[in-house]
Design a protein around this motif. Structure first.
Motif, short mmCIF file in Angstrom:
data_model
loop_
_atom_site.label_atom_id
_atom_site.label_comp_id
_atom_site.label_asym_id
_atom_site.label_seq_id
_atom_site.Cartn_x
_atom_site.Cartn_y
_atom_site.Cartn_z
N ALA A 66 0.84 -1.20 0.00
CA ALA A 66 0.00 0.00 0.00
C ALA A 66 0.87 1.25 0.00
O ALA A 66 1.94 1.29 0.63
CB ALA A 66 -0.92 0.00 1.22
N VAL A 67 0.41 2.27 -0.71
CA VAL A 67 1.18 3.51 -0.86
C VAL A 67 0.57 4.61 0.00
O VAL A 67 -0.63 4.86 -0.07
CB VAL A 67 1.21 3.95 -2.33
CG1 VAL A 67 1.97 5.26 -2.49
CG2 VAL A 67 1.82 2.86 -3.21
N GLU A 68 1.40 5.25 0.81
CA GLU A 68 0.97 6.42 1.58
C GLU A 68 1.46 7.66 0.84
O GLU A 68 2.64 7.98 0.86
CB GLU A 68 1.55 6.37 3.00
CG GLU A 68 0.95 5.30 3.90
CD GLU A 68 -0.48 5.63 4.32
OE1 GLU A 68 -0.85 6.82 4.29
OE2 GLU A 68 -1.22 4.70 4.68
N ARG A 69 0.56 8.33 0.15
CA ARG A 69 0.97 9.46 -0.67
C ARG A 69 0.90 10.77 0.10
O ARG A 69 -0.02 10.99 0.87
CB ARG A 69 0.11 9.53 -1.93
CG ARG A 69 0.41 8.42 -2.93
CD ARG A 69 -0.34 8.62 -4.23
NE ARG A 69 0.16 7.71 -5.26
CZ ARG A 69 -0.28 6.47 -5.44
NH1 ARG A 69 -1.24 6.01 -4.67
NH2 ARG A 69 0.24 5.71 -6.38
N GLU A 70 1.87 11.62 -0.17
CA GLU A 70 1.89 12.97 0.38
C GLU A 70 1.91 13.94 -0.79
O GLU A 70 2.42 13.63 -1.87
CB GLU A 70 3.12 13.18 1.27
CG GLU A 70 3.15 12.27 2.49
CD GLU A 70 4.38 12.51 3.34
OE1 GLU A 70 5.07 13.53 3.11
OE2 GLU A 70 4.66 11.70 4.23
N TYR A 71 1.36 15.11 -0.58
CA TYR A 71 1.27 16.10 -1.66
C TYR A 71 2.49 17.01 -1.63
O TYR A 71 2.43 18.18 -1.26
CB TYR A 71 -0.04 16.86 -1.54
CG TYR A 71 -1.23 15.91 -1.60
CD1 TYR A 71 -1.70 15.44 -2.82
CD2 TYR A 71 -1.83 15.45 -0.42
CE1 TYR A 71 -2.75 14.54 -2.87
CE2 TYR A 71 -2.89 14.55 -0.48
CZ TYR A 71 -3.35 14.09 -1.71
OH TYR A 71 -4.38 13.19 -1.77
#
Length: 226
Positions: A66-71
């Motif tokens: 799973a990917v934890e994306r940040e902006y």
């Protein structure tokens, strides 16, 4: 209903068989015939206990990716099956922009980045889904009542009893061939509102290699998130 310490959501409908699903969030649901009693349902689920635990273990393994994306600058975001980097810029932009294989977002809009990305995916999916539907509805001989792009929680798409077909905005993250499969899958439900052999035969008539798209979703679906 709790079976062997697993909380299973029961959904009764006018069907003949019992189907068990591991949803994208890891919850377990079972779709069962209306005529079955709670005791009969419990016995059937108990008999399928090994398969349920096996599928849950598989889900856990897949979700390790799973990917934890940040902006932030350099963060990758999926679009049509490929990852592209985000670049924050000083100038004012009208939402999320995609050009030269890069996502662009104004720094002043970073606080609402998720909202703007969702709008981007909704807009793009709306522009791409209708031509695909037009192509396959004629092949299948069906006519959906309404088509909507929306939030569907743990489903990629859905077909309602009154003929409405809904697509999760996250489908814009999938490759075009996977998007074609999702459309064919839902339009086929206008003929067979179940997952019987007849239903899969209908899908197979249009997409003989649909198992490749199913496998892509199985492996990469967890990464289709914000």
């Amino acid at each position: 209903m709790i079976v062997s310490e697993i909380d299973i959501v029961i959904q009764k409908s006018n069907r003949k068989t019992v189907s068990i699903f591991i949803e994208r969030d890891g919850s377990v649901s079972a779709r069962v015939p209306e005529k079955l009693s709670d005791e009969e349902i419990r016995d059937i689920l108990k008999a399928k206990e090994y398969q349920i635990f096996k599928n849950l273990a598989e889900w856990t393994q897949l979700n390790e990716n799973a990917v934890e994306r940040e902006y932030v600058n350099g963060q990758s975001f999926l679009y049509l099956g490929r990852n592209y980097r985000l670049k924050l810029v000083d100038e004012k932009l009208d939402g999320v922009q995609f050009k030269r294989n890069t996502f662009f977002l104004s720094k002043e809009d970073k606080h609402k980045a998720k909202e703007l990305f969702i709008k981007f995916y909704k807009d793009k999916l709306n522009s791409k889904i209708y031509p695909i539907i037009e192509r396959y509805k004629n092949q299948l001989g069906v006519e959906p009542n309404q088509v909507k792009v929306m939030e569907l929680q743990n489903r990629w798409a859905s077909c309602t009893p009154n003929g409405n077909v809904n697509f999760h905005w996250k489908c814009a993250m999938a490759p075009i061939d996977v998007l074609h499969y999702i459309v064919v899958h839902e339009l086929s439900h206008l003929i067979h509102n179940n997952h019987t052999k007849a239903f899969w035969n209908e899908v197979d008539k249009i997409l003989p290699k649909y198992d490749e798209q199913v496998n892509w979703l199985k492996i990469n679906g967890v990464g289709m998130s914000l």
